[in-house]
Design an enzyme around this catalytic site. Structure first.
Site, short mmCIF file in Angstrom:
data_model
loop_
_atom_site.label_atom_id
_atom_site.label_comp_id
_atom_site.label_asym_id
_atom_site.label_seq_id
_atom_site.Cartn_x
_atom_site.Cartn_y
_atom_site.Cartn_z
N GLU A 83 -8.78 28.62 -25.38
CA GLU A 83 -7.23 28.50 -25.28
C GLU A 83 -6.58 27.33 -25.50
OE1 GLU A 83 -7.47 32.86 -22.56
OE2 GLU A 83 -7.54 30.67 -21.69
N HIS A 89 -5.48 42.59 -41.35
CA HIS A 89 -4.31 43.04 -40.66
C HIS A 89 -4.93 43.34 -39.00
CE1 HIS A 89 -2.03 43.33 -44.26
NE2 HIS A 89 -3.29 44.08 -44.78
N SER A 127 -11.58 32.71 -12.48
CA SER A 127 -10.17 32.87 -11.87
C SER A 127 -10.41 32.65 -10.51
CB SER A 127 -9.66 34.24 -12.49
OG SER A 127 -8.86 34.58 -11.23
N ASN A 141 6.66 -7.68 -38.10
CA ASN A 141 6.60 -6.50 -38.98
C ASN A 141 5.44 -6.34 -39.80
OD1 ASN A 141 9.21 -6.51 -37.73
ND2 ASN A 141 10.32 -7.20 -39.59
N LYS A 158 -13.90 37.52 -13.62
CA LYS A 158 -13.30 36.64 -14.94
C LYS A 158 -14.39 35.97 -15.53
CE LYS A 158 -9.77 37.61 -16.71
NZ LYS A 158 -8.48 37.17 -16.24
N1 ARG Z 1 6.40 -3.52 -31.32
C1 ARG Z 1 6.86 -3.45 -32.37
C2 ARG Z 1 6.52 -2.24 -33.20
O1 ARG Z 1 5.69 -1.64 -32.72
C3 ARG Z 1 6.28 -4.66 -33.31
C4 ARG Z 1 7.28 -5.09 -34.41
C5 ARG Z 1 8.48 -5.67 -33.99
N2 ARG Z 1 9.25 -6.35 -34.85
C6 ARG Z 1 10.55 -6.53 -34.62
N3 ARG Z 1 11.29 -6.88 -35.67
N4 ARG Z 1 11.21 -6.46 -33.54
O2 ARG Z 1 7.10 -1.69 -34.19
#
Ligand code: ARG
Length: 458
Positions: A290, A156, A277, A110, A283
């Site tokens: 675009e 406008h 085109s 995390n 064209k």
């Molecule tokens: N692949 C996960 C993400 O992108 C990584 C973190 C995963 N953490 C967990 N507790 N499952 O968020």
């Protein structure tokens, strides 16, 4: 997929679950950042006594060799590993064995993924800011080259008042300059270190977060471990900055599409940037412009997508957050490419002076100047507006321009109109008489061109 932490599970993961949950197919983009984060983490673990000399050396050597393979494009990721973090750990284990097991000490995926993504985003913010600078330089170059060209300015989509083309282009320089400021500001909030926050609560191990911060070049620490692992503001803000850039490039594209259209015929696309085109041989299509306009949709879509992912997420990390990467990667790639193309394309755009002159003669672009002339002669503006409007009507009804009206006709509308009025009634010369700061006059435009040239050279 091999479960890396088999401990609490009796049976294997369902293959559909594995396929559904994997992110390695796209988060391998974060390989370099993941290795950099791990190197800094290992160095710190060693410094605080959680890694022996031998283990640290082995980990460093292994990570360095992985880094080399990523750089040279040799690294192959085994789809059996769920994400980039597990892939690199598995690879390290394969290369150095036992010591690799200590790398994840005091760390969670995390705080790891949050760190990797901040490193990646920070790098791309710099790339985009560089691209903006290139595009601004290209706009200044074209403005400088065409500094004498007067074109109709519109409100406008109706011809309104004459402006210098350079002034029109410099309006975009102002927009892209604000986009750069915004990105730089967003970078300050991105450049904070989450690592050391663990899964959500921190760790009982004596990690030195500040050492890792310095090692990775972050300005400061994320101050709250729960916020650190679940915050994706920096992604959302970056996507907002990218969205606004895309919207500005889309407006620029739209203007040039008008200029190069058969109806306008004010500018011409170089062959290298025109497409044909499949059926109509005559064209010259502005596909670059675009597509620039069209790609804005997916960039803004990425922003909205992330806003929705985060909405209603309970604290702290939830797997939903894995959905942050693809929109971010796609938006960065898209805007990066758009900016690169526009900067290369702009210098090749050419303008037709005769057509510009002809456009100026049509549409009573000097009607406002006439009203202001009357103000100078002492008439209240509302009355001056009315007199000028009456004369426009008279000219229009008889198929003439304002300057074709006789002095007697003019004086019939207001005795204040002197013979000197005719000097004012040339739209091609009108910009020369704009007096305010920031106006479409040669003086303020050349001031802007010089100022931006200087600022951009810094
Ligand atoms: N692949 C996960 C993400 O992108 C990584 C973190 C995963 N953490 C967990 N507790 N499952 O968020």
């Amino acid at each position: 997929m091999a479960k890396m932490w088999k401990g609490r599970f009796k049976s294997k993961t369902h293959p559909l679950m594995e396929a559904f949950g994997q992110s390695i197919s796209f988060d391998q983009e974060l390989g370099r950042q993941d290795v950099a984060g791990s190197l800094a983490h290992a160095k710190m673990l060693h410094a605080v006594g959680l890694l022996s000399n031998g283990d640290y050396k082995a980990i460093k050597k292994g990570l360095d060799s992985i880094h080399k393979d990523i750089e040279s494009g040799k690294m192959r990721y085994d789809p059996a590993n769920e994400d980039i973090h597990m892939s690199i750990e598995a690879e390290l284990t394969a290369r150095i064995g036992e010591p690799a097991k200590k790398l994840h000490t005091g760390r969670s995926r995390n705080d790891q993924v949050a760190t990797d993504l901040r490193l990646w985003t920070r790098e791309k913010q710099d790339v985009i800011m560089g691209r903006l600078r290139d595009l601004m330089n290209a706009l200044v170059d074209v403005g400088q080259r065409e500094r004498h060209l007067v074109i109709p300015g519109y409100t406008h989509l109706q011809r309104a008042q004459p402006v210098l083309l350079a002034h029109h282009l410099m309006a975009y320089v102002e927009m892209f300059a604000r986009d750069r400021e915004r990105m730089a500001d967003c970078r300050r909030r991105t450049n904070r270190l989450p690592l050391g926050s663990g899964a959500l609560a921190g760790t009982t191990l004596p990690l030195d977060r500040d050492m890792v911060r310095k090692e990775l070049g972050f300005d400061s620490l994320c101050e709250n471990s729960m916020d650190a692992v679940s915050d994706r503001d920096f992604v959302i803000e970056t996507l907002f900055c990218l969205s606004l850039i895309a919207i500005h490039t889309s407006r620029l594209a739209e203007d040039i599409i008008h200029w190069t259209s058969s109806e306008w015929s004010l500018a011409k696309l170089d062959d290298a940037w025109s497409t044909g085109s499949s059926i109509m041989p005559q064209k010259r299509n502005p596909d670059l412009l675009e597509l620039t306009r069209g790609k804005t949709g997916r960039v803004v879509g990425s922003l909205v997508s992330l806003l929705m992912v985060v909405k209603g997420l309970p604290m702290t990390y939830n797997r939903d957050l894995q959905e942050d990467k693809e929109p971010l990667f796609d938006a960065v790639r898209t805007v990066d490419f758009v900016l690169e193309c526009l900067a290369a394309f702009l210098p090749t755009l050419t303008f037709d002076k005769n057509r510009a002159a002809a456009m100026l003669q049509d549409g009573f672009l000097d009607a406002t100047v006439l009203a202001e002339y009357l103000v100078e002669k002492g008439l209240p503006f509302r009355s001056a507006h009315e007199v000028s409007g009456l004369l426009v009507r008279r000219a229009e009804d008889t198929g003439r321009q304002l300057r074709d009206l006789s002095h007697d006709e003019m004086r019939a509308a207001s005795p204040l109109i002197g013979i000197d009025v005719y000097q004012r009634l040339d739209p091609a010369r009108t910009p020369g008489s704009y007096k305010t700061a920031g106006a479409a006059s040669p003086r303020s435009v050349s001031r802007a061109l010089t100022a931006w040239r200087k600022r951009l050279a810094k």
